[in-house]
Design a protein around this motif. Structure first.
Motif, PDB file in Angstrom:
ATOM      1  N   ILE A  24       0.836  -1.208   0.000  1.00  0.00           N
ATOM      2  CA  ILE A  24       0.000   0.000   0.000  1.00  0.00           C
ATOM      3  C   ILE A  24       0.870   1.256   0.000  1.00  0.00           C
ATOM      4  O   ILE A  24       0.652   2.185  -0.787  1.00  0.00           O
ATOM      5  N   ILE A  25       1.858   1.272   0.862  1.00  0.00           N
ATOM      6  CA  ILE A  25       2.739   2.440   0.978  1.00  0.00           C
ATOM      7  C   ILE A  25       3.526   2.685  -0.306  1.00  0.00           C
ATOM      8  O   ILE A  25       3.858   3.832  -0.639  1.00  0.00           O
ATOM      9  N   SER A  26       3.821   1.602  -1.034  1.00  0.00           N
ATOM     10  CA  SER A  26       4.649   1.728  -2.242  1.00  0.00           C
ATOM     11  C   SER A  26       3.868   2.228  -3.456  1.00  0.00           C
ATOM     12  O   SER A  26       4.460   2.480  -4.506  1.00  0.00           O
ATOM     13  N   SER A  27       2.559   2.343  -3.327  1.00  0.00           N
ATOM     14  CA  SER A  27       1.758   2.866  -4.438  1.00  0.00           C
ATOM     15  C   SER A  27       2.021   4.363  -4.609  1.00  0.00           C
ATOM     16  O   SER A  27       2.549   5.023  -3.717  1.00  0.00           O
ATOM     17  N   ASP A  28       1.653   4.892  -5.765  1.00  0.00           N
ATOM     18  CA  ASP A  28       1.882   6.308  -6.044  1.00  0.00           C
ATOM     19  C   ASP A  28       0.912   7.198  -5.259  1.00  0.00           C
ATOM     20  O   ASP A  28      -0.270   6.866  -5.084  1.00  0.00           O
ATOM     21  N   ASN A  29       1.437   8.343  -4.816  1.00  0.00           N
ATOM     22  CA  ASN A  29       0.624   9.392  -4.187  1.00  0.00           C
ATOM     23  C   ASN A  29      -0.197   8.896  -2.995  1.00  0.00           C
ATOM     24  O   ASN A  29      -1.382   9.239  -2.848  1.00  0.00           O
ATOM     25  N   VAL A  30       0.426   8.089  -2.183  1.00  0.00           N
ATOM     26  CA  VAL A  30      -0.266   7.584  -0.995  1.00  0.00           C
ATOM     27  C   VAL A  30      -0.239   8.645   0.100  1.00  0.00           C
ATOM     28  O   VAL A  30       0.802   9.248   0.380  1.00  0.00           O
ATOM     29  N   GLU A  31      -1.384   8.871   0.717  1.00  0.00           N
ATOM     30  CA  GLU A  31      -1.483   9.827   1.806  1.00  0.00           C
ATOM     31  C   GLU A  31      -1.944   9.126   3.076  1.00  0.00           C
ATOM     32  O   GLU A  31      -2.742   8.192   3.034  1.00  0.00           O
ATOM     33  N   ASP A  38      -4.959  15.792   9.686  1.00  0.00           N
ATOM     34  CA  ASP A  38      -3.705  16.153   9.022  1.00  0.00           C
ATOM     35  C   ASP A  38      -3.271  15.021   8.108  1.00  0.00           C
ATOM     36  O   ASP A  38      -3.378  13.840   8.445  1.00  0.00           O
ATOM     37  N   THR A  39      -2.764  15.392   6.934  1.00  0.00           N
ATOM     38  CA  THR A  39      -2.341  14.377   5.971  1.00  0.00           C
ATOM     39  C   THR A  39      -0.835  14.439   5.738  1.00  0.00           C
ATOM     40  O   THR A  39      -0.212  15.492   5.902  1.00  0.00           O
ATOM     41  N   HIS A  40      -0.302  13.290   5.377  1.00  0.00           N
ATOM     42  CA  HIS A  40       1.124  13.200   5.053  1.00  0.00           C
ATOM     43  C   HIS A  40       1.270  12.359   3.802  1.00  0.00           C
ATOM     44  O   HIS A  40       0.757  11.242   3.723  1.00  0.00           O
ATOM     45  N   ILE A  41       1.956  12.908   2.805  1.00  0.00           N
ATOM     46  CA  ILE A  41       2.206  12.171   1.569  1.00  0.00           C
ATOM     47  C   ILE A  41       3.475  11.343   1.751  1.00  0.00           C
ATOM     48  O   ILE A  41       4.518  11.859   2.134  1.00  0.00           O
ATOM     49  N   ILE A  42       3.360  10.035   1.494  1.00  0.00           N
ATOM     50  CA  ILE A  42       4.500   9.127   1.646  1.00  0.00           C
ATOM     51  C   ILE A  42       5.577   9.472   0.628  1.00  0.00           C
ATOM     52  O   ILE A  42       5.315   9.556  -0.572  1.00  0.00           O
ATOM     53  N   SER A  47       9.166   5.069   1.514  1.00  0.00           N
ATOM     54  CA  SER A  47       8.736   3.839   0.853  1.00  0.00           C
ATOM     55  C   SER A  47       9.898   2.850   0.712  1.00  0.00           C
ATOM     56  O   SER A  47       9.753   1.656   1.010  1.00  0.00           O
ATOM     57  N   THR A  48      11.053   3.324   0.255  1.00  0.00           N
ATOM     58  CA  THR A  48      12.198   2.426   0.084  1.00  0.00           C
ATOM     59  C   THR A  48      12.707   1.902   1.421  1.00  0.00           C
ATOM     60  O   THR A  48      13.133   0.740   1.518  1.00  0.00           O
TER      61      THR A  48
END
Length: 224
Positions: A24-31, A38-42, A47-48
């Motif tokens: 899930i975290i490795s997908s594009d534009n994950v928040e 409050d949001t955080h873009i991974i 991810s790595t």
């Protein structure tokens, strides 16, 4: 043995849950959003790092499963009340190795007494204690390392297991600081991690089966 099987199943579930999070975290534009909204873009770095950490978790499954398998043998010996002379030759050798450090650390003037004490222990009618000593287990457990442990105890060997080497190498690079988490994780995809996990679990499933057979058929006993 029941505890061994339950613990193995639990650890497998933990690995699978971790991989699901990695995917899930490795997908594009994950928040990620917290309770406050409050949001955080991974980031790529996050991810790595998470993907690289998967190798540490997967390696832990390997070493923990091997250790618990051997402990289940020790527990069965104690539960059955098997004395030292009735253990198979390989287990007798392992038991002596478990006392090697205490013997070699004994001062010369007390060495004979210490050896005699250990000798008396092995002549006792009670079940021998292995002091949580597990022959062959170190921080370098790949497939051949697991087979080495099996040979020491007389457990049937598990074939293949080539994926364990990559898991071990990545774990060692990370643990010893030879490679950064970014270096290890950047070229790893969730599908590659899943394939490594599946192959490692197939190998460990067979190891668990062989340990179960070892216990069910009392292969820890001396054959007369």
């Amino acid at each position: 043995m029941k505890h061994f099987m339950e613990e193995y199943g639990k650890r497998k579930s933990e690995i699978e849950a971790y991989l699901k999070l990695v995917s899930i975290i490795s997908s594009d534009n994950v928040e990620i959003k917290n309770d406050s909204g409050d949001t955080h873009i991974i980031t790529t770095l996050e991810s790595t790092t998470l993907k690289a950490s998967f190798y540490l978790v997967l390696y832990n499954l390997v070493e923990a499963t091997v250790r618990e398998g051997i402990r289940s043998i020790y527990n069965k010996i104690a539960d059955d009340g098997i004395s030292f002379p009735n253990l198979n030759q390989k287990l007798q050798e392992v038991w002596w190795y478990s006392h090697q450090e205490s013997i070699t650390a004994t001062p010369r003037d007390a060495l004979i007494s210490r050896v005699y004490e250990v000798y008396c222990l092995c002549r006792s009618d009670s079940s021998p204690g292995f002091q949580d000593f597990i022959a062959g287990v170190s921080g370098n457990m790949d497939a051949e390392g697991v087979r080495s442990v099996c040979r020491k105890y007389g457990i049937d060997l598990v074939d293949d297991g080539r994926d364990l080497k990559k898991v071990k190498d990545n774990r060692n690079w990370l643990s010893h600081g030879n490679k950064s988490f970014s270096e290890v994780g950047k070229d790893s995809t969730p599908s590659e991690l899943k394939n490594a996990m599946n192959q490692v679990m197939l190998f460990l499933d067979k190891y668990v089966t062989n340990v179960t057979d070892y216990l069910d058929n009392s292969k820890y006993k001396l054959v007369i």
